[in-house]
Enzyme design. Sequence first.
Site, PDB file in Angstrom:
ATOM      1  N   GLU A 123      -5.218   3.878  -2.062  1.00  0.00           N
ATOM      2  CA  GLU A 123      -5.995   4.647  -2.920  1.00  0.00           C
ATOM      3  C   GLU A 123      -7.277   3.923  -3.046  1.00  0.00           C
ATOM      4  O   GLU A 123      -7.650   3.028  -3.681  1.00  0.00           O
ATOM      5  CB  GLU A 123      -5.356   5.028  -4.326  1.00  0.00           C
ATOM      6  CG  GLU A 123      -6.405   5.841  -5.128  1.00  0.00           C
ATOM      7  CD  GLU A 123      -6.382   5.606  -6.631  1.00  0.00           C
ATOM      8  OE1 GLU A 123      -6.768   6.233  -7.462  1.00  0.00           O
ATOM      9  OE2 GLU A 123      -5.965   4.293  -7.054  1.00  0.00           O
ATOM     10  N   ASP A 132      -2.174   1.340  -5.463  1.00  0.00           N
ATOM     11  CA  ASP A 132      -3.194   1.762  -6.594  1.00  0.00           C
ATOM     12  C   ASP A 132      -4.115   0.922  -6.556  1.00  0.00           C
ATOM     13  O   ASP A 132      -4.136  -0.359  -6.257  1.00  0.00           O
ATOM     14  CB  ASP A 132      -2.311   1.817  -7.799  1.00  0.00           C
ATOM     15  CG  ASP A 132      -3.333   2.434  -8.880  1.00  0.00           C
ATOM     16  OD1 ASP A 132      -3.733   3.451  -8.770  1.00  0.00           O
ATOM     17  OD2 ASP A 132      -3.369   1.613  -9.826  1.00  0.00           O
TER      18      ASP A 132
END
Length: 728
Positions: free
Chosen positions: A459, A406
């Site tokens: 990401e 993330d």
Amino acid sequence: MKKRRTISDAARRLLAGHHHDPFDVLGCHRRGRTWHIKALLPGAAAVEVVTGDARLPMERTPETDLFSISIDCKAEPAYRLRCHGGDGNWREFEDPYRFGTLIGDLDLHLFAEGRHQHLYRILGAHCCRHEGVTGVRFATWAPNATRVSVVGDFNGWHGLAHPMRVRGGSGVWELFIPGLAAGSNYKFEVRDQQGALHLKADPYGNAFELRPATASVVQAPSEFTWSDADWLQRRAHWDWQRAPVSVYELQLASWRRAATGEVLNYREIAPALADYVTDMGFTHVELLPITEFPLDESWGYQPTGYFAPTSRFGAPDDFRYFVDYLHSRNIGVILDWVPAHFPRDAHGLARFDGTALYEHADPRRGEHADWGTLIFNYGRNEVRNFLLASASFWLEEFHLDGLRVDAVASMLYLDYSREEGEWAPNEHGGNENLEAIAFLRELNTLTHGAHPGTLTIAEESTAWPQVTRPTWVGGLGFSMKWNMGWMHDSLNYMAMEPIYRHYHHDKLTFGLMYAFSENFMLPFSHDEVVHGKRSLLGRMPGDDWQRFANLRLLYTYMFTYPGTKLLFMGCELADPLEWRHAEQLNWALAEQPAHAGVQHLVRDLNQLYRRHGPLHGQNFTAQGFEWIDCNDATQSVLAYLRRDGERFLVVVLNFTPVVRADYRVGVPEQGVYREVFNSDSHFYGGSNVSNGTHIAGEASSWMGRPASLVLTLPPLAGIVLQWEPAGE
């Protein structure tokens, strides 16, 4: 008159709660032929030493809970302690301070260098047998603390009951508590250099109390028997770059719930999820973070337990069952993992020993103002080792098939979401976070080397180069990267009324300028259906029929475009509302024809994608894609080929609600073309405009191709045609 017992300086420091090595005072020590045994037992009314058949009373140092006795003998006496707690009961137990050290010098050396891959087996709380006695060994890292104690429901949460010893200059504190069993709640009481006490959950804890409680829980060794050896063997030799990868992203708490509204256990979710994912044709599931977290509303993106699956859905072995079950159904499991930041919760990592330990001390590098969280200090070996060990833990202990990392962009840039003067440049004057870059490269080198076939997915929303290129050529080493540019351009384009789309045709074509610069995954994730962005269906323009047709067209575009796929739960149901994390999906939508049509479409697109090599065999190379026509902005039509060697598919997409008859497209070969997919089929809720079962390729060259097809393009729809060579 009885001589008053004097207290040594070491004993005073122990009683004051800031002795770094309680073993210096407590336990059994020899002076000449005499053995001196000392015990610190808060709240004890009386204490005895049990040696052989003898019970010898210990003497209390006045006005303290320190007890001592001297025994004359040649050899060190074997003894136990017997304590009267003032409640009328005696309890007998081993003295924790008679045992030797727990952690080897090599382990401490590797940790100091940031290279201990299995650090989670050393630090934390572990049931074990030490020097012939069963109990629990505890260890934590707090280099700036003046005292660390294990406190819990087994010692009345008293900080002087079980003070730990520090191992030299390593900053690692350790203690073995004999007789302690799994299931005990505990924390570390940390005294900082100013004398303040901090009650901290175990950073390496393997289980935690159910929120809102925050204690760590001693976890028994796993008794789970894995049955996925064949899966792991196949995965190790899996050519994922040429394989179909279609990911179903979900949050366990809101995918499906019990009839009572309660969340399901990992074991209860597994068969229902496996049945659904298998039926829908996805190859993997990706779980929003299940690393233990205190706040439901954070969805797991502010974790406090980097080595524990959240207790919301059961115990660690329950999660092992979940993964093993999905593997038995040939479904991979990817975890959303958060090494970019952590919350400020008092019981967590923040200022763990009273100083900026896990976080960077400089707020210009150590704080995320947008999220109210703290940033890891990637330049500190022990912190980097903490994160690397966490990645290894999930891949090794739970057999996970990948990590979606993330907020990578926030890690790479020192000026991420910061104004002038709010960030500090690196040693070269640039805005690159050199320490985070080195960490990410080490992460990918470690995971790919130790766990072949596993995926790491970034990401990352910027134009940072070589995110998915090998580290040895200067890349970050990720397997794949989310294609955020494609996602934003596609959604922005589809949100426009079709009459205006021809002005923005480049939003569909620009992505091919960089489509093969990285190994891209195409994501329609949870981030796109929250915070007022509306659901995917809610973004589509037009009346109800056009909104559903637009959504079907968007998914057709996604599944025929180069790159692997990711779709968030509920998007396949065409949910008209944003995601609601506190309730399950609206499964009743699947009973309504228009929504059921989209669900059927996603199922068939997955099968199309998996069955046809041209849609996945060259996902990451330019050899897998050719434009037939990218310039028909006037009619808002795209036509392209997907290739895999000699095999190819023809894809034609009509982004207007107009039926286009006699639309000619160039193709590489004459022969017969079969319509293998049409998003306008009545089966999906469309108007059923079709080209029939077979279409004859004509010898007329067109668009620079030696042959051509004359097609009828259905409205707001895409069709996929398969060339069938003569004789087949």
